[in-house]
Design an enzyme around this catalytic site. Structure first.
Site, short mmCIF file in Angstrom:
data_model
loop_
_atom_site.label_atom_id
_atom_site.label_comp_id
_atom_site.label_asym_id
_atom_site.label_seq_id
_atom_site.Cartn_x
_atom_site.Cartn_y
_atom_site.Cartn_z
N ASP A 1 0.58 -1.22 -0.04
CA ASP A 1 -0.22 -0.26 -0.07
C ASP A 1 0.74 1.36 -0.07
OD1 ASP A 1 0.61 -0.52 2.65
OD2 ASP A 1 -0.98 0.30 3.39
N GLU B 1 -0.03 -1.55 5.41
CA GLU B 1 1.12 -0.99 6.47
C GLU B 1 1.14 1.02 6.99
OE1 GLU B 1 4.64 0.65 7.64
OE2 GLU B 1 3.48 1.46 6.03
#
Length: 351
Positions: free
Chosen positions: A72, A126
């Site tokens: 991400d 994350e």
């Protein structure tokens, strides 16, 4: 449907990853592409948990390493599509951390018989709150999978050097009380916003500690990051909340860090909203890898998922392409030289 060529040059692969948007919570299309590409490789066993993809060799080697990178990114800032300019790949997530993911994917595809077994983990979420983190979901869904590794490498940007351990992080609200009154008769109240100046002055005067661990210096920090007060323009505030961010050395436990912050503000209510311990550097347990990477370790100033591995009993380090100070910026980039260096040194360690 996008396909990834894992045999492509690491620069080409980095650009392909950047050009597949994957803001936190929207990693599905990129995870699909990563999973499809890895399932084509007969030497890997591939599993998926949510939008995280795990690929493992199973050669029966005496030891197992884990290489991890998050899929991400933070929200876009006009920095798509990718660009290659003056030896740098520019674009959303190029530094944090699609360059590192590209290196790991290249290794997964092109080192079919490593001298140590490898678990590759490409995980979601994350960059957002911890309960959504893909590593946590994997640990819950596949107990023991992460812990079986003797060492973990997190491909966080580290200037292509070794950043060992990480700081812990604590967030707390310091609550200052007052008494409401009409601002036309302010003397009848007690202005909490004014009284909060004592908290801010104490923070300004605070001298953070410098802690040496295994010869590495972890610089602590305590900062006001928000001040909130007031309910209306004609009301003296009866409460002011100063939010502080504390970064503490990994030699402190989460409980010790909380006690430390509370001890600095004994006369106020302290509401701890988050506290997560850091990770010790464990330089004695990463010796062969340090030698292979050819870099003197530095202390990691900041929190990374090496702390999650530390909590599982797995020593971990940060090693990836890109300058960490460029992470989350609109102009982030990763140097081509870093991509090639990280790939070459990890490849040599695995062969």
């Amino acid at each position: 449907m996008s396909d990834l060529d894992l045999t492509a040059d690491v620069v080409t692969l980095t650009r392909a990853l950047v050009d597949l948007p994957s803001e936190s919570g929207q990693e599905g299309p990129l995870a699909d592409a990563v999973e499809r590409a890895l399932r084509r490789l007969p030497h890997l066993a591939v599993d998926r948990v949510g939008n995280s993809v795990i690929a493992r060799t199973g050669l029966g080697r005496a030891e197992r390493a884990l290489v991890a990178g998050h899929l991400d990114t933070v929200p876009a800032a006009g920095n798509l599509p990718s660009r290659l300019v003056d030896g740098r790949v520019h674009g959303l997530g190029a530094c944090d951390m699609k360059g590192g993911v590209a290196v790991a994917l290249r290794l997964a595809a092109t080192v079919p018989e490593p001298v140590r077994d490898v678990t590759y983990v490409f995980y979601e979420c994350e960059e957002v709150e911890g309960e959504r983190n893909g590593l946590g979901r994997i640990a819950a869904a596949r107990p023991g999978l992460l812990e079986e590794a003797g060492l973990a490498i997190l491909m966080e940007p580290s200037d292509a050097g070794v950043e060992a351990g990480c700081q812990g992080i604590l967030t707390a609200d310091i609550v200052v009380k007052g008494a409401r009154a009409h601002t036309a008769r302010a003397w009848q109240g007690s202005n909490a916003a004014h009284k909060a100046g004592h908290v801010l002055a104490r923070l300004d005067a605070h001298v953070p500690e410098r802690v040496l661990i295994d010869g590495l210096e972890y610089r602590e920090g305590l900062s006001a990051v928000a001040v909130r007060a007031g309910v209306a323009g004609n009301v003296v505030p009866d409460e002011c909340v100063v939010t502080v961010d504390c970064r503490f050395a990994p030699s402190r436990s989460a409980e010790e860090a909380e006690a430390y912050v509370r001890g600095l503000f004994p006369e106020y209510e302290v509401r701890v909203t988050e506290v997560v311990g850091g990770a010790l550097p464990h330089l004695d347990r990463i010796g062969s890898l340090r030698t292979a990477l050819g870099a003197e370790p530095r202390a990691k100033l900041g929190w990374t998922d090496v702390a999650r591995f530390a909590a599982l009993g797995v020593p971990a380090l940060n090693y990836g392409p890109g300058d960490p100070s460029l992470a989350h910026t609109a102009g982030e980039y990763v140097p081509v030289a870093h991509l090639r260096r990280c790939e070459a040194r990890l490849r040599a360690w695995l062969r």
